[in-house]
Scaffold this motif. Structure first.
Motif, PDB file in Angstrom:
ATOM      1  N   GLN A  95      -6.725   9.686 -19.173  1.00  0.00           N
ATOM      2  CA  GLN A  95      -5.964  10.916 -18.967  1.00  0.00           C
ATOM      3  C   GLN A  95      -5.463  11.020 -17.534  1.00  0.00           C
ATOM      4  OE1 GLN A  95      -7.041  14.225 -17.254  1.00  0.00           O
ATOM      5  NE2 GLN A  95      -4.882  14.751 -17.579  1.00  0.00           N
ATOM      6  N   THR A  96      -4.199  11.375 -17.412  1.00  0.00           N
ATOM      7  CA  THR A  96      -3.634  11.720 -16.113  1.00  0.00           C
ATOM      8  C   THR A  96      -2.622  12.835 -16.340  1.00  0.00           C
ATOM      9  OG1 THR A  96      -2.708  10.830 -14.060  1.00  0.00           O
ATOM     10  CG2 THR A  96      -1.750  10.021 -16.129  1.00  0.00           C
ATOM     11  N   ASP A  97      -1.969  13.290 -15.265  1.00  0.00           N
ATOM     12  CA  ASP A  97      -1.020  14.404 -15.372  1.00  0.00           C
ATOM     13  C   ASP A  97       0.412  13.927 -15.160  1.00  0.00           C
ATOM     14  OD1 ASP A  97      -2.974  16.233 -15.982  1.00  0.00           O
ATOM     15  OD2 ASP A  97      -3.216  16.968 -13.929  1.00  0.00           O
ATOM     16  N   ALA A  98       1.362  14.827 -15.422  1.00  0.00           N
ATOM     17  CA  ALA A  98       2.784  14.466 -15.428  1.00  0.00           C
ATOM     18  C   ALA A  98       3.486  14.787 -14.114  1.00  0.00           C
ATOM     19  CB  ALA A  98       3.493  15.200 -16.569  1.00  0.00           C
ATOM     20  N   ASP A  99       2.744  15.170 -13.095  1.00  0.00           N
ATOM     21  CA  ASP A  99       3.376  15.648 -11.863  1.00  0.00           C
ATOM     22  C   ASP A  99       3.582  14.574 -10.801  1.00  0.00           C
ATOM     23  OD1 ASP A  99       0.715  15.297 -11.200  1.00  0.00           O
ATOM     24  OD2 ASP A  99       0.270  17.441 -11.141  1.00  0.00           O
ATOM     25  N   GLY A 100       3.262  13.324 -11.137  1.00  0.00           N
ATOM     26  CA  GLY A 100       3.514  12.226 -10.210  1.00  0.00           C
ATOM     27  C   GLY A 100       2.525  12.089  -9.079  1.00  0.00           C
ATOM     28  N   GLN A 101       1.367  12.743  -9.179  1.00  0.00           N
ATOM     29  CA  GLN A 101       0.402  12.702  -8.078  1.00  0.00           C
ATOM     30  C   GLN A 101      -0.504  11.474  -8.111  1.00  0.00           C
ATOM     31  OE1 GLN A 101      -0.819  17.099  -8.677  1.00  0.00           O
ATOM     32  NE2 GLN A 101      -1.018  16.797  -6.487  1.00  0.00           N
ATOM     33  N   THR A 102      -0.586  10.810  -9.278  1.00  0.00           N
ATOM     34  CA  THR A 102      -1.465   9.644  -9.388  1.00  0.00           C
ATOM     35  C   THR A 102      -0.663   8.354  -9.404  1.00  0.00           C
ATOM     36  OG1 THR A 102      -1.462   9.896 -11.804  1.00  0.00           O
ATOM     37  CG2 THR A 102      -3.269  10.935 -10.582  1.00  0.00           C
ATOM     38  N   ASN A 103      -1.351   7.258  -9.124  1.00  0.00           N
ATOM     39  CA  ASN A 103      -0.701   5.962  -8.940  1.00  0.00           C
ATOM     40  C   ASN A 103      -1.099   4.996 -10.057  1.00  0.00           C
ATOM     41  OD1 ASN A 103       0.347   3.550  -8.069  1.00  0.00           O
ATOM     42  ND2 ASN A 103      -0.740   3.504  -6.125  1.00  0.00           N
ATOM     43  N   PRO A 104      -0.164   4.593 -10.910  1.00  0.00           N
ATOM     44  CA  PRO A 104      -0.491   3.675 -12.012  1.00  0.00           C
ATOM     45  C   PRO A 104      -1.067   2.340 -11.544  1.00  0.00           C
ATOM     46  CG  PRO A 104       1.689   4.643 -12.315  1.00  0.00           C
ATOM     47  CD  PRO A 104       1.248   5.018 -10.938  1.00  0.00           C
ATOM     48  N   ALA A 105      -0.731   1.925 -10.335  1.00  0.00           N
ATOM     49  CA  ALA A 105      -1.242   0.649  -9.837  1.00  0.00           C
ATOM     50  C   ALA A 105      -2.759   0.654  -9.711  1.00  0.00           C
ATOM     51  CB  ALA A 105      -0.610   0.328  -8.478  1.00  0.00           C
ATOM     52  N   GLU A 106      -3.370   1.834  -9.670  1.00  0.00           N
ATOM     53  CA  GLU A 106      -4.818   1.935  -9.527  1.00  0.00           C
ATOM     54  C   GLU A 106      -5.545   1.903 -10.871  1.00  0.00           C
ATOM     55  OE1 GLU A 106      -4.782   4.431  -5.331  1.00  0.00           O
ATOM     56  OE2 GLU A 106      -4.979   5.531  -7.207  1.00  0.00           O
ATOM     57  N   PHE A 107      -4.786   1.844 -11.957  1.00  0.00           N
ATOM     58  CA  PHE A 107      -5.396   1.817 -13.287  1.00  0.00           C
ATOM     59  C   PHE A 107      -6.194   0.543 -13.519  1.00  0.00           C
ATOM     60  CE2 PHE A 107      -5.224   0.547 -17.763  1.00  0.00           C
ATOM     61  CZ  PHE A 107      -5.807   1.653 -18.376  1.00  0.00           C
ATOM     62  N   GLU A 108      -5.724  -0.576 -13.018  1.00  0.00           N
ATOM     63  CA  GLU A 108      -6.358  -1.872 -13.260  1.00  0.00           C
ATOM     64  C   GLU A 108      -7.828  -1.868 -12.855  1.00  0.00           C
ATOM     65  OE1 GLU A 108      -7.572  -5.640 -13.990  1.00  0.00           O
ATOM     66  OE2 GLU A 108      -5.777  -4.679 -14.771  1.00  0.00           O
ATOM     67  N   ALA A 109      -8.156  -1.222 -11.734  1.00  0.00           N
ATOM     68  CA  ALA A 109      -9.549  -1.180 -11.270  1.00  0.00           C
ATOM     69  C   ALA A 109     -10.447  -0.469 -12.277  1.00  0.00           C
ATOM     70  CB  ALA A 109      -9.627  -0.487  -9.911  1.00  0.00           C
ATOM     71  N   PHE A 110      -9.888   0.472 -13.005  1.00  0.00           N
ATOM     72  CA  PHE A 110     -10.641   1.189 -14.032  1.00  0.00           C
ATOM     73  C   PHE A 110     -10.770   0.338 -15.293  1.00  0.00           C
ATOM     74  CE2 PHE A 110      -9.765   4.380 -11.068  1.00  0.00           C
ATOM     75  CZ  PHE A 110     -10.408   5.564 -11.370  1.00  0.00           C
ATOM     76  N   TRP A 111      -9.650  -0.196 -15.744  1.00  0.00           N
ATOM     77  CA  TRP A 111      -9.639  -0.961 -16.987  1.00  0.00           C
ATOM     78  C   TRP A 111     -10.537  -2.198 -16.901  1.00  0.00           C
ATOM     79  CZ3 TRP A 111      -8.497   0.266 -21.693  1.00  0.00           C
ATOM     80  CH2 TRP A 111      -8.227  -0.716 -22.650  1.00  0.00           C
ATOM     81  N   SER A 112     -10.545  -2.829 -15.774  1.00  0.00           N
ATOM     82  CA  SER A 112     -11.325  -4.064 -15.621  1.00  0.00           C
ATOM     83  C   SER A 112     -12.832  -3.818 -15.694  1.00  0.00           C
ATOM     84  CB  SER A 112     -10.978  -4.744 -14.292  1.00  0.00           C
ATOM     85  OG  SER A 112     -11.362  -3.939 -13.195  1.00  0.00           O
ATOM     86  N   GLN A 113     -13.263  -2.566 -15.528  1.00  0.00           N
ATOM     87  CA  GLN A 113     -14.696  -2.246 -15.568  1.00  0.00           C
ATOM     88  C   GLN A 113     -15.089  -1.457 -16.820  1.00  0.00           C
ATOM     89  OE1 GLN A 113     -16.426  -1.055 -11.591  1.00  0.00           O
ATOM     90  NE2 GLN A 113     -14.260  -0.910 -11.027  1.00  0.00           N
ATOM     91  N   ARG A 114     -14.190  -1.370 -17.783  1.00  0.00           N
ATOM     92  CA  ARG A 114     -14.425  -0.500 -18.928  1.00  0.00           C
ATOM     93  C   ARG A 114     -15.639  -0.893 -19.755  1.00  0.00           C
ATOM     94  NH1 ARG A 114     -10.732  -4.230 -20.159  1.00  0.00           N
ATOM     95  NH2 ARG A 114     -10.584  -5.113 -22.274  1.00  0.00           N
ATOM     96  N   LYS A 115     -15.993  -2.187 -19.793  1.00  0.00           N
ATOM     97  CA  LYS A 115     -17.116  -2.625 -20.612  1.00  0.00           C
ATOM     98  C   LYS A 115     -18.461  -2.262 -19.981  1.00  0.00           C
ATOM     99  CE  LYS A 115     -14.504  -4.682 -23.694  1.00  0.00           C
ATOM    100  NZ  LYS A 115     -14.330  -4.107 -25.045  1.00  0.00           N
ATOM    101  N   GLU A 116     -18.436  -1.995 -18.691  1.00  0.00           N
ATOM    102  CA  GLU A 116     -19.678  -1.713 -17.970  1.00  0.00           C
ATOM    103  C   GLU A 116     -20.035  -0.236 -17.941  1.00  0.00           C
ATOM    104  OE1 GLU A 116     -19.492  -3.617 -14.075  1.00  0.00           O
ATOM    105  OE2 GLU A 116     -17.918  -4.911 -14.880  1.00  0.00           O
TER     106      GLU A 116
END
Length: 238
Positions: A95-116
């Motif tokens: 979940q994120t918001d539509a106001d442009g405050q977050t950075n999609p490039a930072e998603f990878e760090a989350f996805w890569s640890q999802r199994k843990e």
């Protein structure tokens, strides 16, 4: 092959919504090995043409699923998105918001640890939306520690990746249209000792349009939430 649903609530975001889709659609394309991942943007009864823009953008983006509902506020719209993802058998919800405050490039760090982990939640150390909102977040974290005995570094960050089976465990505990579901979900995850990790993220100022929640409204919501917190705490001990 994990099925990912990215959930984004939107209210009167005509100035931001196209950039938001351009930012996040490549993420759902990239992490879509089974072809079933989706970008779900929920229009919360906008008075502008947010939903019309979404529908036009979806014509050339097969993984974009615009949804619309009557206006109910950010919390009810987030909950709508979570339930939608669960009903469509997603493995993970982001979940994120539509106001442009977050950075999609930072998603990878989350996805890569999802199994843990069961939940990976953003931690906004530097906030581009002002000191007043940072102060409100700090007060929320103090209240959660006093009322629930949990220590969290950011309770309400709109940058979170969650396993849907864990999300399904706690959604029934919340009132149907609860104003601040992310705060209570963070609390439940920590209170019930789920595997939670807070990861530092950047957080820019709103990129366009006007925030529908000013500080006066936030304080009112927060004041009402104190009573909700105590009621929900009593439920925990039943």
């Amino acid at each position: 092959m994990d099925k990912l649903f990215i959930v984004i609530p939107a209210y009167n975001e005509k100035d931001n919504i196209e950039n938001t889709i351009n930012d996040w659609y490549p993420i759902v394309e990239k992490y879509n090995g089974n072809g079933e991942s989706r970008l779900v943007v929920i229009n919360d009864g906008s008075k502008d043409n947010t939903y019309e823009i979404l529908c036009n953008l979806a014509k050339t983006r097969p993984f974009l699923l615009p949804q619309t509902k009557e206006n109910g506020g950010h919390g009810s719209t987030v909950l709508y998105g979570y339930r939608f993802a669960i009903e469509h058998n997603a493995d993970y919800v982001f979940q994120t918001d539509a106001d442009g405050q977050t950075n999609p490039a930072e998603f990878e760090a989350f996805w890569s640890q999802r199994k843990e982990y069961d939940a990976l939640i953003g931690k906004r150390t530097d906030r581009g939306d002002g000191e007043s909102r940072k102060f409100v977040e700090n007060v929320v974290c103090i209240l959660l520690r006093l009322i629930f005995g949990v220590k969290v570094s950011d309770a309400n960050a709109p940058f979170r990746l969650m396993r849907t089976d864990v999300l399904s465990e706690f959604l029934p505990k919340l009132p149907k249209d609860f104003n601040i579901p992310n705060i209570m979900l963070t609390t439940y995850f920590v209170y019930y000792r789920k595997r939670v990790k807070f990861i530092e993220i950047s957080f820019k100022p709103r990129q366009g349009g006007v925030n529908s929640l000013n500080i006066k409204k936030i304080i009112k919501i927060g004041w009402n939430a104190i009573g909700d917190f105590y009621r929900l705490r009593r439920d925990m001990h039943r």
